[in-house]
Structures are given as structure tokens and as C-alpha cells.
Design a protein around this motif. Sequence first.
Motif, PDB file in Angstrom:
ATOM      1  N   VAL A  18       0.843  -1.192   0.000  1.00  0.00           N
ATOM      2  CA  VAL A  18       0.000   0.000   0.000  1.00  0.00           C
ATOM      3  C   VAL A  18       0.879   1.241   0.000  1.00  0.00           C
ATOM      4  O   VAL A  18       1.976   1.252   0.579  1.00  0.00           O
ATOM      5  N   THR A  19       0.398   2.279  -0.651  1.00  0.00           N
ATOM      6  CA  THR A  19       1.190   3.497  -0.802  1.00  0.00           C
ATOM      7  C   THR A  19       1.145   4.381   0.439  1.00  0.00           C
ATOM      8  O   THR A  19       1.971   5.279   0.589  1.00  0.00           O
ATOM      9  N   GLN A  20       0.189   4.135   1.338  1.00  0.00           N
ATOM     10  CA  GLN A  20       0.024   5.028   2.495  1.00  0.00           C
ATOM     11  C   GLN A  20       1.122   4.851   3.548  1.00  0.00           C
ATOM     12  O   GLN A  20       1.475   5.802   4.248  1.00  0.00           O
ATOM     13  N   LEU A  21       1.654   3.636   3.705  1.00  0.00           N
ATOM     14  CA  LEU A  21       2.621   3.353   4.774  1.00  0.00           C
ATOM     15  C   LEU A  21       4.040   3.564   4.277  1.00  0.00           C
ATOM     16  O   LEU A  21       4.593   2.736   3.562  1.00  0.00           O
ATOM     17  N   GLY A  22       4.648   4.677   4.660  1.00  0.00           N
ATOM     18  CA  GLY A  22       5.967   5.028   4.158  1.00  0.00           C
ATOM     19  C   GLY A  22       7.103   4.625   5.072  1.00  0.00           C
ATOM     20  O   GLY A  22       6.899   4.149   6.194  1.00  0.00           O
ATOM     21  N   LEU A  23       8.310   4.844   4.573  1.00  0.00           N
ATOM     22  CA  LEU A  23       9.527   4.629   5.370  1.00  0.00           C
ATOM     23  C   LEU A  23       9.779   5.853   6.240  1.00  0.00           C
ATOM     24  O   LEU A  23      10.086   5.743   7.424  1.00  0.00           O
TER      25      LEU A  23
END
Length: 294
Positions: A197-202
Motif C-alpha cells: 500500500v502506498t500510504q505506509l511510508g519509510l
Amino acid sequence: MSWRTVVISKRAKLDMKTGYLVVRSEEETHKINLDEISVLIIENTAVSITGCLISALTDKKIKVIFCDEKRDPTCELVSLYGSHDTSAKLRKQITWDDDVKAYIWSEIIAEKIRKQTEFLEESGKSDEAALLKKYIEELELGDVTNREGHAAKVYFNALFGKEFTRSQECVTNAALNYGYSIILSYFNREITAHGYVTQLGLFHSNMFNHFNFSCDLMEPFRVIVDRCVVENGFTKFDKEEKHILVDLLNTTVYINSTEQYLGNAIKLYCRSVFDSLNDNDASKIMFYSLKRRE
């Protein structure tokens, strides 16, 4: 392998027939094999599109970008389930080790500043390039001292002047933002296609940003847009200038000892980052270069 970027700039009806995108305008009808299309950009708000085609575009993992009345990207088509094992991938993503994420983020930022340094050196900005090299040496785990932010200020001021800021409304920022949004869409496609998913970033974690992870991964690729904007010296930003930026997707770069179009290089790079995160091994990250490395 898909490779074509299709831009719909006139009023038209888009449909699908036997595996082809059918574009019906007032003057003529065009047919394009869906398997050839990598990105579909719909610039005109008078374009209509069938549900059948939307479903096929999603199945083929074709990135679709919709523009507003000013022909600026405003939204995109993102598949909810890009991989057969999306649930398993999401569970992995949630449990990625924080220290590993911080280390990989540091590697990504170091590469971004390195590419900014190379561009400044090529542009004859040796003093500013030397300062960016110093920032790379000072980079700490997770970039807790924000060397990226300091580097960005020096970098953009060197390219566009001391008075320039990324917040002001001007042709330069319009061009940069447009180019970044096109690149970002490619990253959104690759992340969702692999089941993440694109919402959970580093690093990026803005609760209002749907694309935190994409914003993380794309950082070293921003320089490709910067180069284009500087080299073209846009004094206006209309249809022609936007198409120049869209054509960046046909740029050839080198990655993993092979020459690749930019879109495919993004795919290889994303896979390498996913492998690095899943295996706790940052050495697996494959960065691109504009010149062949012997």
C-alpha cells in the motif's frame, strides 16, 4: 512488455474492444493494443470512458492519470488489489523493522543528494556541489538532522537563483510539480502492483498523504525532472511543455548493468527496495545512473 505513454488531449470517447483501447473522436477513430500501454494520461475533461475499459486497464496494471481543466494531473486510477497475495504483503509491510526502514531511507536520501551533486557539478556549480558532498558525509541514520532539507535549499538556489523557493507560484514550480506527479504515478503503480500500500511510508507519514511510500521511493528520480526543467528553461507552461515532461518516461537510464526505459528502471528499483526491506539487506537496492558504469 508495455512501453507506450498515451495522451488523450481532445474530446473523445474511450472504450475497449477485443483487447484494444478504442479512441473515438469527432474526426477519427484510433485503436491501440492494451498490452503496449504503460501509462494513459487523460488531459481533456470532456473525455468519457466506459466501465469496461476501466476494468481492463486495472487488470493490465496500466497507470491512468486524469487531469483537470488546466491539464494538470489531479487524480489517478489505483487498483485496490494489485497482487494475488496482497494480504500477505500488507502484513509484511506493517511489520518491517523500523531500524531497517531508517537505514534504507538513509541510503535513498544519500543517493538523491549524490545525484543532485552530479547535476550541480555538470552545471558548473562546484562550490554548491562540494557543500552537498559534505551533507552526504554528515548524513545520520534516518536523516535525523535533515541533511536532505539543507541540501535541497542549496541545490534549488544554485539552479534557479537565491530568491527561488518551492512554495512560490511560478512557471518553474508548475513544471517541477507536473513532472514529479507523473513520476509519482509510476511509483504508485509499482507499489500497488506488488501488493503493498502506498500510504505506509519509510519516512513520509503525513496522515493526509495517500502516497507516503511512493514519495519515499521516488526521491532519487526527482533529479531527472529537475534536469529537464533546467535544460528547457520554460518561460511558459502549456500543453507543449507538459508533453516534454511526459516524454521523460521514454528516457533511457542504466540499472543493474542494463539499459532501460525509465518506467522499467522504476520497476526494477522498486522490486529491489521491496527485497531489501523483506530481507533486511540494504545492499540489494539497485539505483539507476544516467551513464553506463563500467
